[in-house]
Design an enzyme around this catalytic site. Sequence first.
Site, short mmCIF file in Angstrom:
data_model
loop_
_atom_site.label_atom_id
_atom_site.label_comp_id
_atom_site.label_asym_id
_atom_site.label_seq_id
_atom_site.Cartn_x
_atom_site.Cartn_y
_atom_site.Cartn_z
N ARG A 48 106.76 23.26 77.38
CA ARG A 48 106.67 24.64 77.11
C ARG A 48 107.83 24.80 75.82
O ARG A 48 107.38 25.70 75.22
CB ARG A 48 107.18 25.19 78.42
CG ARG A 48 107.51 26.99 77.90
CD ARG A 48 107.86 27.87 79.43
NE ARG A 48 108.13 27.14 80.34
CZ ARG A 48 109.50 26.97 80.71
NH1 ARG A 48 110.33 27.18 79.66
NH2 ARG A 48 109.80 26.40 81.71
N TYR A 101 93.99 48.60 67.73
CA TYR A 101 93.41 47.70 68.78
C TYR A 101 93.44 48.02 70.04
O TYR A 101 94.40 48.38 70.48
CB TYR A 101 93.50 46.32 68.52
CG TYR A 101 93.09 45.39 69.48
CD1 TYR A 101 91.57 44.99 69.61
CD2 TYR A 101 93.71 44.78 70.47
CE1 TYR A 101 90.97 44.16 70.57
CE2 TYR A 101 93.22 44.03 71.59
CZ TYR A 101 91.93 43.73 71.55
OH TYR A 101 91.10 42.90 72.53
N ASP A 173 99.51 43.36 62.17
CA ASP A 173 98.23 42.64 62.69
C ASP A 173 97.35 42.37 61.75
O ASP A 173 96.47 43.17 61.30
CB ASP A 173 97.96 43.42 63.95
CG ASP A 173 96.79 42.76 64.75
OD1 ASP A 173 96.00 41.86 64.02
OD2 ASP A 173 96.66 43.32 65.94
N LYS A 198 90.23 35.00 67.30
CA LYS A 198 88.96 35.76 66.20
C LYS A 198 88.78 34.60 64.96
O LYS A 198 88.53 33.45 65.34
CB LYS A 198 89.35 37.12 65.81
CG LYS A 198 90.07 38.05 66.98
CD LYS A 198 88.89 38.60 67.95
CE LYS A 198 89.63 38.88 69.15
NZ LYS A 198 90.49 40.04 68.97
C1 LIG Z 1 91.34 40.50 69.63
C2 LIG Z 1 92.59 41.46 69.09
C3 LIG Z 1 93.93 41.43 69.47
C4 LIG Z 1 94.23 40.93 70.91
O1 LIG Z 1 94.23 39.42 70.95
P1 LIG Z 1 93.69 38.55 72.14
O2 LIG Z 1 93.58 37.26 71.56
O3 LIG Z 1 92.45 38.97 72.64
O4 LIG Z 1 94.83 38.62 73.07
C5 LIG Z 1 94.89 42.04 68.69
N1 LIG Z 1 94.78 42.79 67.71
C6 LIG Z 1 93.30 42.92 67.13
C7 LIG Z 1 93.11 43.44 65.72
C8 LIG Z 1 92.39 42.03 67.78
O5 LIG Z 1 91.11 42.18 67.35
#
Ligand SMILES: *Cc1c(COP(=O)(O)O)cnc(C)c1O
Length: 385
Positions: A48, A101, A173, A198
């Site tokens: 961890r 998001y 983000d 993504k």
């Molecule tokens: C999918 C997404 C998240 C969250 O990520 P997870 O891996 O699903 O927890 C945060 N910000 C954006 C812009 C996203 O598309």
Amino acid sequence: MKFTTKSIHVGENPKDVEYGDAIYPIHLSTTFAKQSLDEVEEGYVYSRSGNPTRNSLEKKLATLENAKYGLAFSSGLAAETTVILSLLKQGEHIIAFDDLYGGTRRLFSKVLNHFGIEVSYVDFREIENIKKAIKSNTKMIWIETPTNPLLKLADIKEISILSKEKNLIVVVDNTFASPYFQNPLDLGADIVLHSITKYINGHSDVVGGAVMLNSDLLYEKIKFHQNSIGAILSPFNSWLVMRGIKTLSIRMERHAKNASIIAEYLENHPYVEKVYYPGLESHPQHMLAKKQMRGFGGMLSFEIKGDLESAKKFVEKLTIFSLAESLGGVESLIEIPSLMTHSAVSVEERKKTGIKDSLIRVSVGIEEVEDLIEDFEKGFKAVKE
Ligand SMILES: *Cc1c(COP(=O)(O)O)cnc(C)c1O
């Protein structure tokens, strides 16, 4: 080293591995034996707090954003939660882009509120809105650019200058743009965050998150909390993401090329009301997109003429595009935000941010674009009938 070379080679030096593996191996062991009691605090101790495969990925992640440090988490939301719990206290305040998001918005409004962390949502397209929202307890600015699903942009450089003056931490983000097209740290942000689920992994087979940054002080805090909270990425998923990253640049080139062809096709289509894509000259912030991004990405949205029924007919007729949430994989996905990704957002809120029932969001994959357009033709034909 340039982006693609780094994405292939960083964290993979065969000289670091016992048998000279050309790709870095998966270290599944949860614990690491020591030769003597003198060494118990040296090197890897427990998986961890540190794992060789995850640490190799973290090195690779850092270089993608020209950062000193990278940290990998079990999801994008785990990364977000860890950043906030590391840096904010009860009674402090975040200012966030109002087109966030959905999962981030849920974390802010249904979880963090229980811990006394306050969030204000404003439209970041005008810096004045941010200036007006700053209070004595404001500690953090939370940017997402481009946003989901309307592809609105925030000027990272301008907001970072303002934040430095006010001593605020800027988090970006960067999931939608990917590090191939946008590097927020180079524009003055303090922390970059990704859902590596993504584009970074890119193959729709890992849920994960990442944080990249330069500040030693902020890194020490987040690293401590990564271990203390424990929302780490597993060795196997770390290895899959390392594999995915090697093709990030060529995938992004193709995503963006396909998306721009489709955006133009849609813009000229008689059954389309409006197209949202930062690469189009008709996008109100096209100039800003050109200034802070090196490419416009693979995400676009459009309003089909008619209503929700037209949108439903269209998406249900497609055979190549999967009807699914999420984004950033090699395969094309399509969805209706008002019924799917943004169904939890109230009708009122959707109206305020401009998400119509006839809005369709597309994650353009890397297939042959002719096939994608042919699929859309089938959808439009169904609407016409
Ligand atoms: C999918 C997404 C998240 C969250 O990520 P997870 O891996 O699903 O927890 C945060 N910000 C954006 C812009 C996203 O598309």
